[in-house]
Design an enzyme around this catalytic site. Structure first.
Site, short mmCIF file in Angstrom:
data_model
loop_
_atom_site.label_atom_id
_atom_site.label_comp_id
_atom_site.label_asym_id
_atom_site.label_seq_id
_atom_site.Cartn_x
_atom_site.Cartn_y
_atom_site.Cartn_z
N SER A 121 32.51 29.26 44.75
CA SER A 121 32.08 30.19 45.81
C SER A 121 30.63 30.64 45.65
CB SER A 121 32.99 31.41 45.86
OG SER A 121 32.68 32.31 44.82
N LYS A 158 30.03 37.83 42.42
CA LYS A 158 29.65 37.80 43.83
C LYS A 158 28.36 38.60 44.04
CE LYS A 158 33.39 35.74 45.47
NZ LYS A 158 33.76 35.20 44.19
#
Length: 198
Positions: A121, A158
């Site tokens: 991701s 993230k």
């Protein structure tokens, strides 16, 4: 005591260097004795002898600097703590797998740890599955920094994008959606990626 066994000096110095590489600190006299199979008193005498002959610096306690470690004084001993998810949040194991020696001149000073990236991701930020990510340990972050965020005891890597009424943890891969949470605990900020080249 006569020092007729120079191999003892080499054995002791090798053990100290090996211990430091593994643990990030120098061993006690008792640990050295156990590691090389000599009596504590014998190791103490050899350490004094080695200090007198410039083989190492030793203050009589646990602060031992060998010739090799003198060249590593400006090195960081950073713990590798395991994996962090770059997909859906996943618990980050905090067992220290090993210590990694990194030059301070390249990575700077501070409290750091390494995590192994898992998932895809964050590929848009250059972080791929299996990369080592150097994290500066801190509990705050600025907008858009890449963070290790703890959400309900699960950790994820993230981009940190706080809003007025929620926090957006943004992936760098269009296949994944933002993770929206009311709150999260920042464990650190990513500062470098260490990777193998194809």
């Amino acid at each position: 005591m006569q020092y007729k066994k120079p191999e003892y000096c080499a054995m002791i110095e090798d053990y100290i260097n090996s211990f430091r590489n593994r643990q990030g600190s120098t061993p006690s006299v008792r640990q050295i004795a156990s590691g090389v199979g000599l009596a504590v008193g014998t190791v103490s005498k050899y350490l004094s002898y080695m200090r007198e002959n410039g083989v190492l610096d030793y203050d009589g306690h646990r602060n031992i600097t060998t010739r090799k470690s003198k060249g590593l004084m400006n090195m960081l001993y950073v713990p590798l703590l395991g994996s962090v998810s770059c997909g859906i949040p996943k618990f980050a194991e905090e067992n220290i797998e090993e210590y990694v020696c990194l030059p301070e001149s390249l990575f700077g000073r501070g409290e750091f740890f390494l995590l192994r990236a898992r998932g895809d991701s964050m590929i848009g930020a250059g972080i791929e599955d299996g990369d080592l990510v150097l994290i500066r340990q801190q509990s705050t972050a600025e907008y858009n920094q890449i963070v290790v965020a703890l959400v309900d005891d699960e950790a994820t890597l993230k981009r940190f994008r706080p809003k007025e009424d929620h926090i957006c943890l943004h992936p760098e891969n269009n296949r994944y959606e933002d993770i929206i949470v009311d709150s999260c605990l920042i464990q650190g900020v990513a500062v470098k990626v260490i990777k193998d080249l194809d």
